[in-house]
Design a protein around this motif. Sequence first.
Motif: not given
Length: 268
Positions: A71-73, A76, A95, A97, A100, A116
């Motif tokens: 998803i977009k930051p 989030a 993630s 993102v 993040l 991440r």
Amino acid sequence: MEKKIGFIGGGAMAEAILSGAVSKQVLAAENIFVSDHKEERCRFLQGSYGVQAFVGAEGFLSDVDILVLAIKPQVAAKAMAEVQGKLKRDAVLVSIVAGLTIDSIREFFPEQKIIRVMPNTPLSVGEGMSAYALSSNTCADDAEDVRVILSSCGQAVEVKEYMLDAVTGLSGSGPAYGFLMIDALSDGGVAAGLPRATATLLAAQTIYGAAKMVLESGKHPDVLRDQVTSPAGTTIAGVRVMEQQGVRGALIDAVLAAAERSAELGRK
């Protein structure tokens, strides 16, 4: 792989990963679940890849072994709050993102294993480069599962989390540098008398081929460059101009500037 994977967000990156996993038979389509806020997008993903796609993730959150935040930051925090407390204890949270951090994710998922990832856009054509960092409680088997999934649409490498800003500056932003170089080489071809379409094909395939030689030969780029650079020949004449114009330094500075910007965004 007999794992079930869910995606929060069904955008281009999620599609690239799931399409690679399905086409390479890394995951069964029926074991892939996607949540997207657009019903039309859900129908497209389900029809194109045979995955299960829904407006809302409530139906699969408690069942997946891996959940990918795609998803977009700016949304989030809201998305993580909605997912919080609904995953299996041993599920891995992945993630992609930008910016993040693992610590930020940990605020919502204190006991979850977290990975991440910084991917790049060539995932969409199966030639992506992804770097991933692990939380301290992530086991080797879980990390390998994620590596295999990411490798289905390119290559993947494990790094320490503090390295991800540098990764962003190099491979995350790097496709733009490549496009710029291809465009400039194409312009040079046109200036030398080639038709635009021919010049662009020559430029793009040449950069692609050079990259493939580095990856498959294992040789240092300097060694490969020397192999095509004859004394007093055409290549050294071109390389000399590039050195005079500071192309090498500009590319180094571009990576450093993008990495610093990534660090700045991560601090906000």
